[in-house]
Every structure is written in C-alpha cells, then in structure tokens.
Design a protein around this motif. Structure first.
Motif, PDB file in Angstrom:
ATOM      1  N   ALA A   1       0.845  -1.187   0.000  1.00  0.00           N
ATOM      2  CA  ALA A   1       0.000   0.000   0.000  1.00  0.00           C
ATOM      3  C   ALA A   1       0.882   1.238   0.000  1.00  0.00           C
ATOM      4  CB  ALA A   1      -0.916   0.007   1.212  1.00  0.00           C
ATOM      5  N   SER A   2       0.481   2.257  -0.756  1.00  0.00           N
ATOM      6  CA  SER A   2       1.301   3.459  -0.898  1.00  0.00           C
ATOM      7  C   SER A   2       0.461   4.715  -0.763  1.00  0.00           C
ATOM      8  CB  SER A   2       1.991   3.484  -2.269  1.00  0.00           C
ATOM      9  OG  SER A   2       2.903   2.415  -2.411  1.00  0.00           O
TER      10      SER A   2
ATOM     11  N   LEU B   1       7.469  12.387  -2.196  1.00  0.00           N
ATOM     12  CA  LEU B   1       7.558  11.675  -0.933  1.00  0.00           C
ATOM     13  C   LEU B   1       6.456  10.639  -0.917  1.00  0.00           C
ATOM     14  CD1 LEU B   1       8.898  11.390   1.859  1.00  0.00           C
ATOM     15  CD2 LEU B   1       7.171  12.989   2.728  1.00  0.00           C
ATOM     16  N   ARG B   2       6.832   9.406  -0.614  1.00  0.00           N
ATOM     17  CA  ARG B   2       5.851   8.351  -0.536  1.00  0.00           C
ATOM     18  C   ARG B   2       6.076   7.532   0.732  1.00  0.00           C
ATOM     19  NH1 ARG B   2       5.889   5.580  -5.727  1.00  0.00           N
ATOM     20  NH2 ARG B   2       4.408   4.159  -4.741  1.00  0.00           N
ATOM     21  N   TYR B   3       4.991   6.984   1.245  1.00  0.00           N
ATOM     22  CA  TYR B   3       5.071   6.034   2.344  1.00  0.00           C
ATOM     23  C   TYR B   3       4.528   4.714   1.829  1.00  0.00           C
ATOM     24  CZ  TYR B   3       4.467   3.661   6.798  1.00  0.00           C
ATOM     25  OH  TYR B   3       4.535   2.750   7.825  1.00  0.00           O
ATOM     26  N   ASP B   4       5.384   3.699   1.788  1.00  0.00           N
ATOM     27  CA  ASP B   4       5.008   2.371   1.327  1.00  0.00           C
ATOM     28  C   ASP B   4       4.908   1.429   2.518  1.00  0.00           C
ATOM     29  OD1 ASP B   4       5.045   3.316  -1.211  1.00  0.00           O
ATOM     30  OD2 ASP B   4       6.543   1.929  -1.995  1.00  0.00           O
ATOM     31  N   ARG B   5       3.787   0.786   2.635  1.00  0.00           N
ATOM     32  CA  ARG B   5       3.545  -0.195   3.689  1.00  0.00           C
ATOM     33  C   ARG B   5       3.389  -1.570   3.037  1.00  0.00           C
ATOM     34  NH1 ARG B   5       4.088  -0.656   9.268  1.00  0.00           N
ATOM     35  NH2 ARG B   5       2.665  -2.265  10.049  1.00  0.00           N
TER      36      ARG B   5
ATOM     37  N   THR C   1       2.456 -13.796   9.705  1.00  0.00           N
ATOM     38  CA  THR C   1       2.406 -12.485   9.046  1.00  0.00           C
ATOM     39  C   THR C   1       3.590 -11.636   9.494  1.00  0.00           C
ATOM     40  OG1 THR C   1      -0.011 -12.547   8.938  1.00  0.00           O
ATOM     41  CG2 THR C   1       1.039 -10.393   8.738  1.00  0.00           C
ATOM     42  N   HIS C   2       4.131 -10.898   8.557  1.00  0.00           N
ATOM     43  CA  HIS C   2       5.186  -9.935   8.856  1.00  0.00           C
ATOM     44  C   HIS C   2       4.884  -8.660   8.078  1.00  0.00           C
ATOM     45  CE1 HIS C   2       8.928  -8.182   9.947  1.00  0.00           C
ATOM     46  NE2 HIS C   2       9.495  -8.307   8.757  1.00  0.00           N
ATOM     47  N   ALA C   3       5.009  -7.500   8.709  1.00  0.00           N
ATOM     48  CA  ALA C   3       4.659  -6.233   8.063  1.00  0.00           C
ATOM     49  C   ALA C   3       5.609  -5.140   8.513  1.00  0.00           C
ATOM     50  CB  ALA C   3       3.222  -5.841   8.374  1.00  0.00           C
TER      51      ALA C   3
END
Length: 721
Positions: A393-394, A412-416, A446-448
């Motif tokens: 998700a971005s 600028l982006r935040y990637d999850r 699960t790993h995030a």
C-alpha cells in the motif's frame, strides 16, 4: 482549463521517426492518447523518447531515463520480438532462453522478485515458477507480440502506483487501442497483420476491429471499442551455423503456439467523465524444464477519470486483476500435474494539479493512494514454489515548481507492506523450535513494515531543445513469499520444511543519483532533419540485497535459505540513445556500460535465484535509407553484446563461481515497402551472417550451449482499412 503536459513533454516529444520509428506516421501514445478527454490536449507528433516525457508512472514534471519502442518498429526492425527490442534499449536486458516465451525484464543489472515492475497496460505481472536448476525464479510476463502497440521502459525511481515496492524501474507493455489504427476522422476501421518465416517462426498474425460512436448523450459523448485476436506458430529452430538444438520435453527447444485476444471499451460521457474497461487473454503450450507447460494469463482493467474545468481537481481511479495459471500437462516426472496460480489485483486513485502562480511560475502536483496484492497459490506439486500473499500500500505526493529555465521537483511516498504465508512443519529442537515439545510450523504467519521514500531533483532548460537534470531518490522492494517462506525444494507432492523460512528478511534498499541530458531539435543540417539523444549517468548504493545462501541451523545442520547480505552493492553506469533523421537517410544508436557489484549467493545458479548482471557493454546501431519517394525503407542493424559474468554452480563440490562470457556481434537487415498510405510489406533477416552465439545474461549454461537463433527470415503484410 488544465493541460496535462509540462513544457519538457512538449519540447522533447519529437516525432516517431526521430528516435525509434521508421517514418510512417502513427497515432500518438502519449499521456493524452492514454487519457483522452483530459481537459485540453496538447497536440504533439507520434511518440518518441529522449528521456524527458511523461507517463502514467512519471508525472509531476520531473525528467528521467525513459525509452519507448513503438509497435511498428517492433514488427519491422525487431521481427516482432519484444526481447530483441528490449535488449536494444540502454540499461535494459532480458533473460532469454530457447524454450521459454515468458519475458523477464532486467533494468540496470537488477531483475526478479519484484526488483522490476513488469506490466501489461499498467497491471503488474508477478507470476513466477521455480523449475529445474537452470531457472531464475524471476517474474515471467506473457504477452502476444502481435497485440502490442508499444513497450515503455522507465529506468530508476518511478512515481505513482507503478513505483510501489519497485527497486530499479518499470516496463509497461501497452496493447492496442482504437487510436493505434483508426484515424481521428474515421468512425471505424480494421487492422490486419500476416507474417511467415523460416528457422523457427512459421506463421503469425493479428486481426483487430475498432468502432467509434460519436455525438452521444446530447452530442458530447463518445464510445470507442476495439476487439482483437492474435495467433502464432513457432517451431524448433537451428542455431548459428545450422547447428541442431535438442527438442522435446528433455531438450532445449520447443514449439510455441500462443493464442491471444483483447476487448476494450472507452466511454466518454462528456468532457468531464471517462470510463474505460478492458480484458486481455493469453494461452500457450510449450515444453520447458523437462515438462509440458500450459499457461493461461488473463488481465482485467477498469479506469474512471473525472475531469472538471479546474486546475485543482483532476481525478483518476483504476482497478485491475491479473490471473496467471500454470499446469504441467502429461505424465512422467515427479512434478507432473503441478498446478500453481498467481493473482495480482489492486486499486489506485490520483488527483492532478496544475496551476499558474505567475507569468513564469508553474506548479504541477499529484497526490495519490494505491494498494496491490500478489497472491501466489500452489494447488499441486509445488516444488520450490511456496504459497503466500504480499500486500503493498502506498501514499504518495509529487510536485514540480517550474521557474522559467529552472524547475525543482520532489516526491515523498510512504510504502507499507505485509507478507502473509504458510510455514511448513519442522521438528522440535530444530532452529527456533524448542527441543521439548511439539513440532513447529504448519501455520500461517504475518510480517509487516513500512518505509518513507523521498525523491528530489532539479532540471535546467538550456535552450528550446536542450535540458539537463539531476535527481536523488530512495527506492526499495519488500521480500516475496518465495523468499521468506522458502521451504527447500520438496519432491513430488511434498511441502518442504519450515526450517528454511526466513521471516526476518528486510526489504532491499537503493539510494542513488541520476544525472542526464536530453536534446531534441530540428533543422540542424537541413530544414527537414532532426536530431535527438539522451545521455545519462547513474550511481546507486543498494543495501540488504537478498540472495540464497547456505546457513547453519541448530539441530538441522546446513541448509539453503534466503538472507540479506550485509555488504553494500555499488551499481553504476552510463546510458545513451539517440537518432539522426534526414528524411532519405537515418541513423539510430544505443549504448550502455553498466557495473553491478552483485554478490554471489551460495545457491545462485543452482535454481535458487540467478545472477542478473548486465554484460559490461551493450550497443546497437541501425543505419537506413528511404527510396522511391520514401516508400521503400531499407536498414542494416548491428547488435553488440560485450563480455559478461554468469554464476556457475559445481554440483560435485557444491561451490559456485563466476563464469566469463565472451562478446559477440550480430548483424540484421530489415525493410518495408508502402503499398499505400495504410498498407505495407515488410521483412526482417535476423543474424544475417548466421553466427553461432549464446544468449548473454541468461545463465552460464544457456550461454555456453551457443543456441542463439541462426539466420532467419520473416516477411509480412500490415494494413489498416
């Protein structure tokens, strides 16, 4: 009213023949063509690339290293072979074999496991299959060449949804639209292409029909539809020097019989609303890695654009689904009956802003959000392919401030990312499993994690046709389920052992600089000539690079496992491409010199990943002339591939080393004759000297077998009616 093109797009979108075309006018495939109805379109000639245009993945005003091969050039100059076309672009290569039609794109010496985002019409193609010790395990893209309108490659950091979780760049394979074969003043039309050849290619073709309905819904509405079918039959070929290639399930050559089609609809309700729907399908049957592969690939898309008469609001919403299924058909062998499936689906929403803040001050910006899921499923006899789900998700924002000769742009982006997969069982006392108690594993885990990724650059306009840019960017790619949930390579119906899982894998990180200059001008030596070129340098430092190593596990011993390497990789290179066109004569060239300090994992080259180094030097030169009132086009192309390195695995000592590959040069000939404005005959002779060579960049054994295609002839007819 918003104009969705910045000044550099208008300056550097030269006509098609200036860089990658061959003189025949084609419908434009610029951002305006892809998003027709977006406010007021800027009218430009057909697309050519010198690294400064825009695409769906490159908006916000920044310059960058971008190349496009249009569909007609693909058919005439490159014999309809996307891999040959990609290898002609600077900094771009493919992993090519004699019996695998799937395309693995390599950008700047990086490939596989999401390092490059390879797409069909903007939809990621993430299918992979670990098959035999010669496989790379990288992503395979299946598309029919006869349905391609162009191939667009962006090297380096890419903005927007397409850049989510992507380390080295993107490659987008655009399929046919109505505008690709029907002129704007026509309401309907057809495209037909027929080809025949020898030494492998037997026959192929495509048939497309397009229809426009204008003046709908009170006069402003319009509906465009296109439907197309494509077919090919390719047989076993001979290598250079007429050398025979072993065929059949145990051989290295096989028949290839893809069948493909598409249906698209574009409904523009009025000047503000545009809805697009599409479906594409591809099926093929071929022998590879000692098994018969049956591939079924289907891609669905939906897009809605809301374009009010506002500088602050211009919205795109997109949704997609790709489903690729593999079945090993026939009997015999421990993996006969394998069934795997890869689904990729997602959503994105963008808003575009373009505002004049003064006479010389322009602001362009985009804000957006995207989500993408890669769901890999194993239904039977998985081998080295392990199930799992990767979500990305971005949130992203890009802006460019244009101040006359100067422009500053940033992003600028935040990637999850979230990795969810099944951990195979492993015994008590092994690894992290307590010695006293039950066996571990046999559960879903699960790993995030998340990451901020900045990007900043400056652009200087040196004149009406010349600019320079400097950019710094941070990119990354998360680990895949194939790596994190690697459970060795179980035989038959086995599921492997969770002892080889590595849930602590970190994403690969790349930080680096791109410096480039672009020129596109006319009237240099004569009134109607044109010159365009792109010259770029890049310097990247990559950390946490993931390889397959041998690791000592308590209670188990040594095992193969995907791990992060602690040393940094230095990736640098020079890229150049350009053309000069004087009407009756033309010349095109590309050149790249690339160095990637890629580490050699213990399992590299043995089926657990593959080296992806580019040859040290790669170049192409195409020289041609137009005769008989420019109806006859004849060209000669030279393709040079320099020395390289490939991983070599010794199955006796279980140690791998770097093997050296030799340089080679191939010469091709191509030509076309215009029967009329809308129809032409064409031909391509590949490997004119029938030289013996191996496919570089495709594994050491593939190279030393020297099974590159020998001299082959393709003739064809293309017409628009």
């Amino acid at each position: 009213m918003m104009i969705r093109h910045s000044w550099q797009a208008m300056v550097f979108l030269a006509n098609d023949k200036a860089l990658h075309g061959d003189g025949e006018q084609q419908a434009p495939r610029s951002a305006a063509a892809e998003t027709s109805g977006r406010g007021q379109e800027v009218v430009v000639d057909a697309l050519a690339v010198a690294g400064a245009g825009q695409s769906d993945g490159d908006q916000g005003g920044e310059a960058g290293a971008r190349s496009v091969v249009d569909g007609k050039t693909l058919q005439t100059r490159f014999a309809g072979d996307p891999q040959m076309a990609l290898r002609s672009l600077p900094g771009v290569f493919t992993r090519q074999s004699t019996d695998q039609p799937g395309i693995e794109v390599n950008i700047r010496g990086l490939s596989g496991y999401g390092r490059v985002n390879a797409m069909i019409d903007g939809v990621p193609q993430t299918f992979r299959n670990v098959a035999s010790h010669a496989s790379s395990g990288g992503s395979l893209l299946y598309v029919h060449p006869e349905l391609l309108a162009d191939i667009e490659v962006s090297r380096g950091a890419v903005a927007g949804a397409q850049g989510s979780g992507t380390l080295a760049g993107t490659a987008d394979f655009h399929t046919l639209e109505v505008a690709d074969f029907i002129a704007d003043d026509k309401d309907h039309g057809a495209l037909i292409r027929l080809k025949a050849g020898d030494n492998g290619p037997r026959y192929s073709g495509a048939l497309a029909w397009g229809q426009r309905w204008k003046g709908l819904w009170g006069g402003e509405g319009q509906v465009d539809t296109v439907a197309a079918l494509a077919w090919t039959r390719t047989g076993v070929y001979r290598a250079g020097g007429r050398a025979r290639i072993p065929s059949g399930p145990q051989g290295q050559a096989a028949d290839d019989v893809p069948r493909s089609g598409l249906v698209k609809l574009d409904a523009r309700l009025d000047a503000r609303h545009d809805l697009k729907l599409g479906v594409r399908w591809y099926g093929n049957r071929f022998d590879n890695s000692s098994y018969g592969w049956s591939i079924d690939n289907r891609t669905w898309t939906a897009a809605y654009a809301y374009m009010p008469d506002s500088d602050w609001l211009d919205v795109d919403v997109k949704a997609w689904l790709n489903d690729t299924r593999l079945t090993y058909v026939g009997s015999g062998g421990g993996y006969a009956g394998r069934r795997t499936e890869d689904k990729n689906y997602g959503l994105s929403a963008d808003n575009h802003i373009q505002v004049a803040l003064g006479d010389t001050l322009q602001l362009q910006a985009r804000q957006g959000i995207s989500w993408d899921r890669e769901d890999f499923q194993t239904h039977a006899r998985r081998g080295g392919n392990h199930p799992g789900v990767l979500d990305k998700a971005s949130l992203y924002a890009d802006a460019a401030l244009d101040i006359g000769r100067y422009a500053v742009y940033s992003g600028l982006r935040y990637d999850r990312w979230r990795l969810h997969g099944w951990r195979a069982p492993y015994g008590a006392g092994m690894g992290d499993c307590p010695a006293e108690g039950r066996a571990c594993g046999n559960d879903w885990v699960t790993h995030a994690a998340g990451q901020w990724l900045p990007r900043i650059g400056v652009r200087l306009k040196l004149g009406s046709a010349w600019q320079m840019h400097l950019e710094w960017a941070h990119t990354f790619r998360p680990p895949t389920s194939h790596e994190a949930f690697f459970a060795l390579v179980p035989f038959g119906a086995g599921v492997g052992s969770g002892i080889a899982n590595n849930l602590d894998l970190k994403p690969e990180q790349s930080r680096g600089w791109d410096l480039g200059t672009d020129y596109a001008g006319r009237g240099l030596l004569r009134d109607d000539d044109s010159l365009s070129f792109h010259l770029g340098l890049f310097f990247n430092s990559i950390s946490h690079y993931i390889v397959n190593d041998f690791v000592e596990i308590p209670g188990w011993g040594e095992t193969a496992m995907w791990v992060n390497r602690s040393d940094r990789i230095r990736n640098r290179g020079l890229e150049a491409e350009g053309s000069y066109d004087a009407g009756s004569t033309y010349a095109r060239f590309s050149f790249s010199a690339t160095h990637t300090g890629q580490p050699l994992g213990d399992g590299t080259g043995a089926g657990n990943g593959e080296s992806t180094l580019l040859p040290a030097r790669v170049a192409s030169l195409d020289l041609g002339m137009r005769l008989l009132g420019r109806r006859l086009d004849l060209g000669v192309q030279g393709r040079y591939v320099g020395k390289g390195r490939e991983a070599v695995y010794d199955w006796y000592s279980f140690v791998n080393t770097w093997g050296r590959t030799k340089a080679y040069t191939l010469v091709d000939m191509h030509g076309s004759y215009a029967l009329s404005r809308n129809s032409r005959l064409f031909f391509t002779i590949e490997n004119l000297a029938d030289r013996r060579y191996g496919y570089a960049g495709s594994g050491y054994n593939t190279f030393v077998e020297q099974y590159g295609r020998g001299r082959s002839l393709i003739i064809g007819f293309s017409g628009r009616f």
